[in-house]
Every structure is written in structure tokens, then in C-alpha cells.
Motif scaffolding. Structure first.
Motif, PDB file in Angstrom:
ATOM      1  N   ILE A   1      -6.872 -27.985  27.962  1.00  0.00           N
ATOM      2  CA  ILE A   1      -6.680 -26.777  27.144  1.00  0.00           C
ATOM      3  C   ILE A   1      -5.836 -27.136  25.934  1.00  0.00           C
ATOM      4  N   LEU A   2      -6.387 -26.942  24.751  1.00  0.00           N
ATOM      5  CA  LEU A   2      -5.608 -27.108  23.516  1.00  0.00           C
ATOM      6  C   LEU A   2      -4.859 -25.801  23.305  1.00  0.00           C
ATOM      7  N   GLY A   3      -3.528 -25.876  23.320  1.00  0.00           N
ATOM      8  CA  GLY A   3      -2.756 -24.628  23.395  1.00  0.00           C
ATOM      9  C   GLY A   3      -1.828 -24.398  22.226  1.00  0.00           C
ATOM     10  N   GLY A   4      -0.632 -23.892  22.559  1.00  0.00           N
ATOM     11  CA  GLY A   4       0.320 -23.476  21.534  1.00  0.00           C
ATOM     12  C   GLY A   4       0.267 -21.976  21.315  1.00  0.00           C
ATOM     13  N   THR A   5      -0.355 -21.264  22.251  1.00  0.00           N
ATOM     14  CA  THR A   5      -0.483 -19.807  22.144  1.00  0.00           C
ATOM     15  C   THR A   5      -0.153 -19.161  23.492  1.00  0.00           C
TER      16      THR A   5
ATOM     17  N   LEU B   1      -0.124 -29.666  23.633  1.00  0.00           N
ATOM     18  CA  LEU B   1       0.666 -29.034  22.571  1.00  0.00           C
ATOM     19  C   LEU B   1       0.817 -30.000  21.407  1.00  0.00           C
ATOM     20  N   ALA B   2       0.897 -29.441  20.204  1.00  0.00           N
ATOM     21  CA  ALA B   2       1.039 -30.296  19.015  1.00  0.00           C
ATOM     22  C   ALA B   2       2.427 -30.933  18.949  1.00  0.00           C
ATOM     23  N   GLY B   3       3.419 -30.254  19.522  1.00  0.00           N
ATOM     24  CA  GLY B   3       4.789 -30.779  19.475  1.00  0.00           C
ATOM     25  C   GLY B   3       5.569 -30.275  18.282  1.00  0.00           C
ATOM     26  N   ARG B   4       5.134 -29.138  17.720  1.00  0.00           N
ATOM     27  CA  ARG B   4       5.816 -28.590  16.540  1.00  0.00           C
ATOM     28  C   ARG B   4       7.138 -27.910  16.901  1.00  0.00           C
ATOM     29  N   THR B   5       7.180 -27.242  18.050  1.00  0.00           N
ATOM     30  CA  THR B   5       8.343 -26.429  18.412  1.00  0.00           C
ATOM     31  C   THR B   5       9.360 -27.300  19.142  1.00  0.00           C
TER      32      THR B   5
ATOM     33  N   VAL C   1       1.723 -30.905  30.935  1.00  0.00           N
ATOM     34  CA  VAL C   1       1.595 -30.811  29.467  1.00  0.00           C
ATOM     35  C   VAL C   1       1.546 -32.214  28.873  1.00  0.00           C
ATOM     36  N   ARG C   2       0.679 -32.396  27.879  1.00  0.00           N
ATOM     37  CA  ARG C   2       0.743 -33.588  27.040  1.00  0.00           C
ATOM     38  C   ARG C   2       1.078 -33.100  25.622  1.00  0.00           C
ATOM     39  N   THR C   3       1.784 -33.927  24.879  1.00  0.00           N
ATOM     40  CA  THR C   3       2.289 -33.463  23.581  1.00  0.00           C
ATOM     41  C   THR C   3       1.947 -34.450  22.469  1.00  0.00           C
TER      42      THR C   3
ATOM     43  N   GLY D   1      -5.064 -38.050  16.934  1.00  0.00           N
ATOM     44  CA  GLY D   1      -5.585 -38.942  15.906  1.00  0.00           C
ATOM     45  C   GLY D   1      -6.949 -38.454  15.431  1.00  0.00           C
ATOM     46  N   GLY D   2      -7.004 -37.219  15.000  1.00  0.00           N
ATOM     47  CA  GLY D   2      -8.242 -36.676  14.434  1.00  0.00           C
ATOM     48  C   GLY D   2      -9.318 -36.431  15.483  1.00  0.00           C
ATOM     49  N   ALA D   3     -10.515 -36.050  14.981  1.00  0.00           N
ATOM     50  CA  ALA D   3     -11.632 -35.742  15.888  1.00  0.00           C
ATOM     51  C   ALA D   3     -12.044 -36.976  16.695  1.00  0.00           C
TER      52      ALA D   3
ATOM     53  N   ALA E   1      -7.878 -23.128  22.812  1.00  0.00           N
ATOM     54  CA  ALA E   1      -7.141 -21.857  22.845  1.00  0.00           C
ATOM     55  C   ALA E   1      -6.008 -21.911  21.833  1.00  0.00           C
ATOM     56  N   THR E   2      -6.228 -22.616  20.729  1.00  0.00           N
ATOM     57  CA  THR E   2      -5.190 -22.735  19.697  1.00  0.00           C
ATOM     58  C   THR E   2      -5.145 -21.470  18.854  1.00  0.00           C
ATOM     59  N   HIS E   3      -4.133 -21.415  18.009  1.00  0.00           N
ATOM     60  CA  HIS E   3      -3.903 -20.228  17.185  1.00  0.00           C
ATOM     61  C   HIS E   3      -5.032 -20.058  16.163  1.00  0.00           C
TER      62      HIS E   3
ATOM     63  N   ARG F   1      -7.447 -26.918  11.595  1.00  0.00           N
ATOM     64  CA  ARG F   1      -7.807 -28.342  11.663  1.00  0.00           C
ATOM     65  C   ARG F   1      -8.098 -28.751  13.105  1.00  0.00           C
ATOM     66  N   ILE F   2      -7.223 -28.369  14.028  1.00  0.00           N
ATOM     67  CA  ILE F   2      -7.432 -28.783  15.414  1.00  0.00           C
ATOM     68  C   ILE F   2      -8.706 -28.128  15.971  1.00  0.00           C
ATOM     69  N   SER F   3      -9.012 -26.920  15.533  1.00  0.00           N
ATOM     70  CA  SER F   3     -10.239 -26.266  16.019  1.00  0.00           C
ATOM     71  C   SER F   3     -11.484 -26.984  15.506  1.00  0.00           C
ATOM     72  N   ALA F   4     -11.443 -27.412  14.243  1.00  0.00           N
ATOM     73  CA  ALA F   4     -12.572 -28.182  13.706  1.00  0.00           C
ATOM     74  C   ALA F   4     -12.696 -29.503  14.460  1.00  0.00           C
ATOM     75  N   ASN F   5     -11.557 -30.138  14.724  1.00  0.00           N
ATOM     76  CA  ASN F   5     -11.567 -31.399  15.479  1.00  0.00           C
ATOM     77  C   ASN F   5     -12.131 -31.181  16.879  1.00  0.00           C
ATOM     78  N   ALA F   6     -11.744 -30.080  17.505  1.00  0.00           N
ATOM     79  CA  ALA F   6     -12.210 -29.804  18.880  1.00  0.00           C
ATOM     80  C   ALA F   6     -13.725 -29.663  18.902  1.00  0.00           C
TER      81      ALA F   6
ATOM     82  N   ALA G   1       2.740 -11.304   6.300  1.00  0.00           N
ATOM     83  CA  ALA G   1       2.418 -11.847   7.633  1.00  0.00           C
ATOM     84  C   ALA G   1       0.987 -12.362   7.635  1.00  0.00           C
ATOM     85  N   LYS G   2       0.652 -13.038   8.735  1.00  0.00           N
ATOM     86  CA  LYS G   2      -0.738 -13.510   8.938  1.00  0.00           C
ATOM     87  C   LYS G   2      -1.421 -12.601   9.936  1.00  0.00           C
ATOM     88  N   ASN G   3      -2.730 -12.478   9.794  1.00  0.00           N
ATOM     89  CA  ASN G   3      -3.462 -11.645  10.760  1.00  0.00           C
ATOM     90  C   ASN G   3      -3.740 -12.483  12.017  1.00  0.00           C
TER      91      ASN G   3
HETATM   92  P1  NAP Z   1      -3.570 -27.614  12.671  1.00  0.00           P
HETATM   93  O1  NAP Z   1      -3.141 -27.643  11.247  1.00  0.00           O
HETATM   94  O2  NAP Z   1      -4.870 -27.032  13.006  1.00  0.00           O
HETATM   95  O3  NAP Z   1      -3.554 -29.087  13.285  1.00  0.00           O
HETATM   96  C1  NAP Z   1      -2.920 -30.183  12.646  1.00  0.00           C
HETATM   97  C2  NAP Z   1      -2.901 -31.351  13.602  1.00  0.00           C
HETATM   98  O4  NAP Z   1      -1.955 -31.135  14.656  1.00  0.00           O
HETATM   99  C3  NAP Z   1      -4.210 -31.585  14.307  1.00  0.00           C
HETATM  100  O5  NAP Z   1      -5.113 -32.303  13.489  1.00  0.00           O
HETATM  101  C4  NAP Z   1      -3.759 -32.350  15.530  1.00  0.00           C
HETATM  102  O6  NAP Z   1      -3.428 -33.688  15.216  1.00  0.00           O
HETATM  103  C5  NAP Z   1      -2.448 -31.667  15.868  1.00  0.00           C
HETATM  104  N1  NAP Z   1      -2.601 -30.558  16.828  1.00  0.00           N
HETATM  105  C6  NAP Z   1      -2.705 -29.223  16.570  1.00  0.00           C
HETATM  106  N2  NAP Z   1      -2.756 -28.508  17.696  1.00  0.00           N
HETATM  107  C7  NAP Z   1      -2.687 -29.403  18.706  1.00  0.00           C
HETATM  108  C8  NAP Z   1      -2.695 -29.274  20.121  1.00  0.00           C
HETATM  109  N3  NAP Z   1      -2.739 -28.065  20.733  1.00  0.00           N
HETATM  110  N4  NAP Z   1      -2.606 -30.428  20.860  1.00  0.00           N
HETATM  111  C9  NAP Z   1      -2.534 -31.650  20.259  1.00  0.00           C
HETATM  112  N5  NAP Z   1      -2.517 -31.811  18.919  1.00  0.00           N
HETATM  113  C10 NAP Z   1      -2.587 -30.702  18.163  1.00  0.00           C
HETATM  114  O7  NAP Z   1      -2.426 -26.920  13.568  1.00  0.00           O
HETATM  115  P2  NAP Z   1      -1.145 -26.047  13.155  1.00  0.00           P
HETATM  116  O8  NAP Z   1      -1.590 -24.833  12.423  1.00  0.00           O
HETATM  117  O9  NAP Z   1      -0.123 -26.952  12.564  1.00  0.00           O
HETATM  118  O10 NAP Z   1      -0.670 -25.591  14.606  1.00  0.00           O
HETATM  119  C11 NAP Z   1      -0.086 -26.512  15.494  1.00  0.00           C
HETATM  120  C12 NAP Z   1       0.012 -25.878  16.866  1.00  0.00           C
HETATM  121  O11 NAP Z   1       0.787 -24.696  16.809  1.00  0.00           O
HETATM  122  C13 NAP Z   1      -1.343 -25.493  17.467  1.00  0.00           C
HETATM  123  O12 NAP Z   1      -1.362 -25.967  18.795  1.00  0.00           O
HETATM  124  C14 NAP Z   1      -1.364 -23.983  17.405  1.00  0.00           C
HETATM  125  O13 NAP Z   1      -2.044 -23.412  18.517  1.00  0.00           O
HETATM  126  C15 NAP Z   1       0.105 -23.615  17.391  1.00  0.00           C
HETATM  127  N6  NAP Z   1       0.394 -22.426  16.576  1.00  0.00           N
HETATM  128  C16 NAP Z   1      -0.022 -22.375  15.277  1.00  0.00           C
HETATM  129  C17 NAP Z   1       0.237 -21.262  14.526  1.00  0.00           C
HETATM  130  C18 NAP Z   1      -0.250 -21.145  13.096  1.00  0.00           C
HETATM  131  O14 NAP Z   1      -0.068 -20.094  12.505  1.00  0.00           O
HETATM  132  N7  NAP Z   1      -0.890 -22.152  12.540  1.00  0.00           N
HETATM  133  C19 NAP Z   1       0.936 -20.177  15.087  1.00  0.00           C
HETATM  134  C20 NAP Z   1       1.361 -20.262  16.418  1.00  0.00           C
HETATM  135  C21 NAP Z   1       1.078 -21.397  17.145  1.00  0.00           C
HETATM  136  P3  NAP Z   1      -4.481 -34.890  15.388  1.00  0.00           P
HETATM  137  O15 NAP Z   1      -5.503 -34.715  14.314  1.00  0.00           O
HETATM  138  O16 NAP Z   1      -3.658 -36.109  15.283  1.00  0.00           O
HETATM  139  O17 NAP Z   1      -5.100 -34.730  16.762  1.00  0.00           O
END
Ligand code: NAP
Length: 255
Positions: free
Chosen positions: A7-11, A33-37, A47-49, A53-55, A73-75, A80-85, A197-199
Motif C-alpha cells: 500500500i502506497l500511503g501517507g493518508t 511512506l515517502a518519509g516526509r513527516t 512500514v517501509r520508508t 527510484g522512480g517508476a 492510496a496516496t494523497h 508523481r507517485i501515482s503516475a509511477n504506481a 487550501a487544496k481540495n
Molecule cells: P509526489 O510528489 O507524488 O512524489 C514524489 C516522490 O516521493 C515519488 O516520486 C517517490 O519517490 C516518493 N514517494 C511519494 N509517496 C511515496 C510513498 N507513499 N512511498 C514511497 N515513496 C513515495 O508526493 P508528495 O506530494 O511529495 O507526497 C509525499 C507523500 O505525502 C505521499 O505518500 C502522500 O500520500 C503524502 N501526502 C501528500 C500530500 C500532498 O498534498 N501532496 C498531503 C498529505 C500527504 P521515488 O520516485 O524515488 O519512488
């Protein structure tokens, strides 16, 4: 052998779906998880974080981990991650289930201006100084620098570091879910006259939209980027129904 589900998450939805699947003996679920937080909330499955490395990297990971089903199940704004998925699932021959919550729709009393980007949202505040409540990711704030005349109240999960190069900004650290009465108190107490805000959709962040409606404050709302793949599920319940269907398909069984 249990089916490997990634599951690609962060939500909130990803966490809820993982919780619903955690007890199933026929599945081995991993949440990515992307590891942003800096301190993400606890998750109900392993969990893996970090990025893949792209698609291509994600496709390799799917093959090497013998993943039977990929759930995006990303945001809705994580385009980008959705296109990669979508690309990786196709390349690796792994079924993809997309869980994307529905966008918010305006109701009577909402005063929305919908725009295509954060830069357009800031431009829509206009030339005269406003008191704007900004609920955006900390990596999305750069366009605020183009309009230093406003007073900004910026809320984010992690600190905005370095601070923005604007003269009049207040920073609030907080994490949803947010509650209506507190949002109303925040907007009224800071004499906010515009919300940016974002929708995002969903419940956890909707209280600010309801609070703005109750206080007749205009909302400048950034539209979602186009979806990479048609969403198969808008709710966790719909995803659960779709998941078993996909796991029974030949592609998930490696046929
Ligand atoms: P993004 O621009 O679509 O993705 C950028 C890169 O981050 C991806 O190419 C991928 O790297 C990596 N990545 C993103 N989500 C990942 C995941 N779940 N697991 C592993 N790698 C991930 O993403 P973003 O908008 O920065 O969001 C990052 C994360 O925060 C997502 O998981 C998303 O669900 C969550 N989030 C985003 C928002 C928002 O408004 N954008 C709000 C709340 C939560 P590689 O190409 O190296 O694989």
C-alpha cells in the motif's frame, strides 16, 4: 503463502485500509511512506520508508518482493507517485487498485474561488493586503514570496524551515483531524479574511472549509492535479471490495 500487498500511503485512508487488512492470514501487507513527516503516526502493519527510484525502481521492487497487488492510496495531490504506481504496475504485470477520496463539492454558503495552482491561489488574494490562513504543505509555500503584502497564518505538520522570506507571517504547527469549533475560533481570533487550501477531500481537513462557510470567509481552493489512473475506489469499504476481486484475478496469482 500469503499474498504480498503493498500500500502506497501517507493518508488516513491508507492507514485505515491497512488496519482492516492487518488481521488477515492470507495477506502480508506492507505500507510505504515517502518519509516526509519527521514523526509519522503509528501504523497497523509493517512500514517501509523512502522513495523507490522512480517508476523503474518501483517496478523492480514489485518484482523482487513478489507483490501480488499494489494499492495506490496516496494523497490526491501526490501526482508523481501515482503516475509511477500506474507505470510500474503495468511494467511488472501487477494489478493496481487506486483508492482516492472524492473531492469536496461546494454547498450553499461556500464562497470558493477554484484555481489551478498555489501560485494562482496567491495571485487571487489580490494586490490589497489580506489576512490569509494558509493550509498547504510546507514544500508548497514558495509562491507566497511573490505577494509579501499579506499577513499569512501558515499551518503545517512539520516546521517551515527556513522561514519564508515574507515580512508578516505567523506559523502554527498542528496535525489533523481538525475540529469545527477550534477552526472557527482560529479563523475568527486571527481575523482571517481568506483561506488558501487544496481540495484534498476527506473528513480530516474539511473543518476549515466548514468554518470558513460559517464565518462567510472566502476560500481560494487549489484544484486537484489530473489523476494518472481512473480511481477504482473512493472509500476504504470500496477498496476492500475491489481488493479480493483483484487478488482472485490471474495476474495477482502470477499466471
Ligand atoms: P509526489 O510528489 O507524488 O512524489 C514524489 C516522490 O516521493 C515519488 O516520486 C517517490 O519517490 C516518493 N514517494 C511519494 N509517496 C511515496 C510513498 N507513499 N512511498 C514511497 N515513496 C513515495 O508526493 P508528495 O506530494 O511529495 O507526497 C509525499 C507523500 O505525502 C505521499 O505518500 C502522500 O500520500 C503524502 N501526502 C501528500 C500530500 C500532498 O498534498 N501532496 C498531503 C498529505 C500527504 P521515488 O520516485 O524515488 O519512488
Amino acid at each position: 503463502m500469503p499474498h504480498q500487498v503493498l500500500i502506497l500511503g501517507g493518508t488516513t485512508e491508507a492507514r485505515e485500509l491497512a488496519a482492516r487488512l492487518a488481521g488477515r492470514a492470507d495477506l502480508a501487507v506492507t505500507l510505504s511512506l515517502a518519509g516526509r513527516t519527521a514523526s509519522p503516526v503509528a501504523q497497523p502493519v509493517p512500514v517501509r520508508t523512502g522513495g523507490f527510484g522512480g517508476a523503474e525502481g518501483l517496478a523492480r521492487h514489485l518484482r523482487e518482493s513478489a507483490t501480488a497487488l499494489l494499492v495506490d492510496a496516496t494523497h490526491p495531490f501526490a501526482a508523481r507517485i501515482s503516475a509511477n504506481a500506474a507505470a510500474a504496475a503495468a511494467a511488472a504485470g501487477v494489478p493496481l487498485l487506486v483508492l482516492r477520496r472524492a473531492a469536496w463539492q461546494p454547498v450553499a454558503g461556500d464562497r470558493w474561488t477554484e484555481v489551478g495552482s498555489v501560485a494562482a491561489a496567491i495571485a487571487a488574494l489580490g494586490p490589497a493586503p489580506r489576512r490569509a490562513f494558509v493550509a498547504l504543505g510546507r514544500q508548497e509555500l514558495e509562491p507566497l514570496r511573490a505577494a509579501p503584502q499579506h499577513h499569512y497564518v501558515i499551518r503545517s505538520v512539520d516546521p517551515v524551515e527556513p522561514r519564508l522570506d515574507v515580512p508578516d507571517a505567523e506559523y502554527i504547527l498542528d496535525r489533523g483531524p481538525f475540529e469545527l469549533e477550534r477552526e472557527k475560533a482560529l479563523l475568527a481570533g486571527r481575523q482571517i479574511d481568506a483561506v488558501v487550501a487544496k481540495n484534498s477531500g476527506g473528513r480530516a481537513a474539511y473543518a476549515k472549509i466548514e468554518a470558513a462557510r460559517a464565518l462567510a470567509i472566502p476560500v481560494i481552493l487549489v484544484r486537484r492535479p489530473p489523476a494518472a489512473a481512473a480511481a477504482a475506489a473512493a472509500t476504504v469499504e470500496e477498496a476492500l471490495a475491489g481488493l479480493d476481486h483483484l487478488l482472485a484475478a490471474p495476474a495477482a496469482r502470477g499466471e
